[in-house]
Motif scaffolding. Structure first.
Motif, PDB file in Angstrom:
ATOM      1  N   GLU A 107       0.844  -1.204   0.000  1.00  0.00           N
ATOM      2  CA  GLU A 107       0.000   0.000   0.000  1.00  0.00           C
ATOM      3  C   GLU A 107       0.883   1.258   0.000  1.00  0.00           C
ATOM      4  OE1 GLU A 107      -2.981  -0.138   3.057  1.00  0.00           O
ATOM      5  OE2 GLU A 107      -3.838   1.796   2.409  1.00  0.00           O
ATOM      6  N   LEU A 108       1.909   1.235   0.852  1.00  0.00           N
ATOM      7  CA  LEU A 108       2.803   2.402   0.940  1.00  0.00           C
ATOM      8  C   LEU A 108       3.623   2.548  -0.347  1.00  0.00           C
ATOM      9  CD1 LEU A 108       3.947   4.743   2.552  1.00  0.00           C
ATOM     10  CD2 LEU A 108       5.560   3.164   3.635  1.00  0.00           C
ATOM     11  N   ALA A 109       4.126   1.411  -0.861  1.00  0.00           N
ATOM     12  CA  ALA A 109       4.937   1.455  -2.091  1.00  0.00           C
ATOM     13  C   ALA A 109       4.108   2.019  -3.245  1.00  0.00           C
ATOM     14  CB  ALA A 109       5.456   0.059  -2.431  1.00  0.00           C
ATOM     15  N   ASP A 110       2.854   1.579  -3.375  1.00  0.00           N
ATOM     16  CA  ASP A 110       1.998   2.069  -4.469  1.00  0.00           C
ATOM     17  C   ASP A 110       1.761   3.574  -4.345  1.00  0.00           C
ATOM     18  OD1 ASP A 110       1.877  -0.404  -5.553  1.00  0.00           O
ATOM     19  OD2 ASP A 110      -0.141  -0.882  -4.841  1.00  0.00           O
ATOM     20  N   LEU A 111       1.548   4.018  -3.104  1.00  0.00           N
ATOM     21  CA  LEU A 111       1.304   5.454  -2.891  1.00  0.00           C
ATOM     22  C   LEU A 111       2.511   6.292  -3.310  1.00  0.00           C
ATOM     23  CD1 LEU A 111      -0.328   5.916   0.628  1.00  0.00           C
ATOM     24  CD2 LEU A 111      -1.165   6.817  -1.552  1.00  0.00           C
TER      25      LEU A 111
END
Ligand SMILES: Cc1cc2nc3c(=O)[nH]c(=O)nc-3n(C[C@H](O)[C@H](O)[C@H](O)COP(=O)(O)OP(=O)(O)OC[C@H]3O[C@@H](n4cnc5c(N)ncnc54)[C@H](O)[C@@H]3O)c2cc1C
Length: 404
Positions: free
Chosen positions: A300-304
């Protein structure tokens, strides 16, 4: 089959070889002369270099000691696919500039392929004084066997002292074939290279014994000295004003060569997803996550952030991530702009894969975790608490930016 020979007339029984032997293969006989136990001996040659009386030699192995002074210069094998040079060629040339300065000898690149002449100019920007070029339609699809045949011939002709290769899938297959053909050594996956200026030897450093020690390996008796280095271990840096280089065009003569394998078709890599080694931002997770659902916070953080997920081996072993995303000694070596290590302890085998990152952020609930020693920012806390907060903050920041 090689074996150790001890000259009884030269041996004084000083015992230097016995203390040098790692395998307990040597002892003094009743006459006070060193003898070798062939079952224990690994032909590592430690005794040969240690003997002050030159009483020990290796029989049955080609020994080019006599002409090793004829070998000069550093070569980089410049890997390309479809005419596009692999970045590791530039990384190796950048690092080899210092090595060639320390050795006081030329730096050259070897380029093999079809329609690759324009790549020569690129290699020149990174410091190659000479570029040896094989350009022929028969070389359009890289075949390790054919390339190894040409490389071995070229090395025999020009006698470089050092040859460096990228430890890519292709380089790992090519370099050992050349080493075997030339009966010389090869140190795989080096993480550091330097020159012993006095002895003019390449010092090849790599992790050994599971990464618990760094071993520096020399190849004093054979030439060329050869090493592979994984992509991203060294940084690439072009020269602002490179000197002009010589391009030496070599004739491709494969008349006497019959490869055992023929490549029928090369199927391109289909996965279009960002690879961890190409990502500028990597959010990596370790065993600090209790389950796969929690580990999904890294994605989730990587995609953001427009980045990619990385993982420690413990996280891969737990099934949270797949092996192509593993970072470290038995995974990928990466150098992203930002590396966020979440619930990763910082074992040496992990650090060797990411310590060249520009900026490291570590989140760990143990304030004494080793990862904090190399982190630019350290957050002591639970990943399950810190990551959702971070994700919320970034989301609200992005929403505000959109609103403006
Ligand atoms: C030959 C060899 C090759 C290897 N190759 C690799 C490799 O390529 N890559 C690699 O990564 N490892 C490799 N390893 C394994 C390596 O030695 C370590 O075992 C591994 O890196 C540990 O992974 P980890 O840090 O995720 O797990 P752990 O060592 O279990 O550490 C977990 C960390 O998470 C923290 N933590 C726990 N709970 C939380 C929480 N709720 N919130 C925040 N923090 C928490 C703990 O304090 C701890 O620091 C190799 C080992 C060998 C012997």
């Amino acid at each position: 089959m090689a074996r150790i020979i001890i000259d009884k007339d030269l041996c004084t029984g000083c015992g230097s070889c016995i203390s040098a032997c790692l395998y307990d293969a040597l002892e003094l006989n009743d006459d006070g002369v060193a003898v070798v136990d062939a079952d224990k001996c690994n032909i590592c040659r430690a005794c040969v270099s240690e003997c002050p009386f030159e009483a020990i030699s290796v029989e049955g192995a080609q020994n080019i000691k006599d002409d090793k002074d004829d070998y000069h210069g550093i070569w980089v094998y410049a890997e390309q696919w479809d005419g596009k040079l692999h970045d590791v060629a530039f990384e190796l040339l950048t690092e080899a500039r210092q090595l060639s300065a320390d050795l006081g000898e030329d730096l050259s690149a070897v380029l093999i392929g079809h329609n690759v002449k324009s790549d020569a100019a690129e290699l020149n920007k990174f410091g190659a004084n000479n570029i040896y070029l094989f350009d022929d339609s028969t070389l359009a699809i890289p075949n390790e066997e054919t390339y190894a045949y040409l490389m071995a011939d070229l090395i025999t002709k020009y006698k470089p002292a050092v040859v460096l290769y990228g430890a890519t899938a292709f380089g790992r297959s090519l370099a050992p074939r050349i080493a075997a053909k030339l009966n010389t050594g090869l140190t795989a996956d080096c993480t550091f290279l330097s020159i012993d200026k006095e002895r003019k030897l390449l010092q090849q450093t790599r992790p050994a014994f599971g990464g618990n020690v760094m071993a520096t390996i020399l190849c004093p008796e054979h030439r060329p000295q050869m090493a592979t280095v994984r992509p991203k271990v060294f940084k690439k840096e072009a020269l602002s004003s490179p000197e002009k280089c010589n391009v030496i065009i070599e004739t491709v003569n494969l008349n006497d060569f019959e490869p055992k394998s023929h490549i029928i078709e090369v199927v391109g890599f289909q996965n279009k997803e960002l690879r961890v080694e190409d990502a500028e931002i990597v959010v990596a997770g370790g065993a600090g996550f209790a389950c796969q659902e929690d580990f999904a916070l890294t994605k989730e953080l990587a995609d953001l952030l427009g980045g990619c997920v990385g993982a420690s081996r413990a996280a891969v072993d737990a099934g949270y991530a797949s092996h192509p995303n593993q970072v470290g000694q038995t995974g990928k070596v990466i150098a992203p702009k930002i590396y966020i290590a979440c619930g990763i302890a910082g074992a040496i085998q992990h650090l060797v894969g990411m310590e060249n990152s520009d900026f490291i952020i570590a989140i760990n609930n143990d304030p004494d975790a080793s990862i904090f020693q190399i982190a630019d920012i350290g957050i002591v806390g639970d990943v399950k608490v810190v990551l959702p907060k971070l994700i919320e903050k970034i989301k609200s920041h992005k929403a505000k930016q959109l609103a403006v």
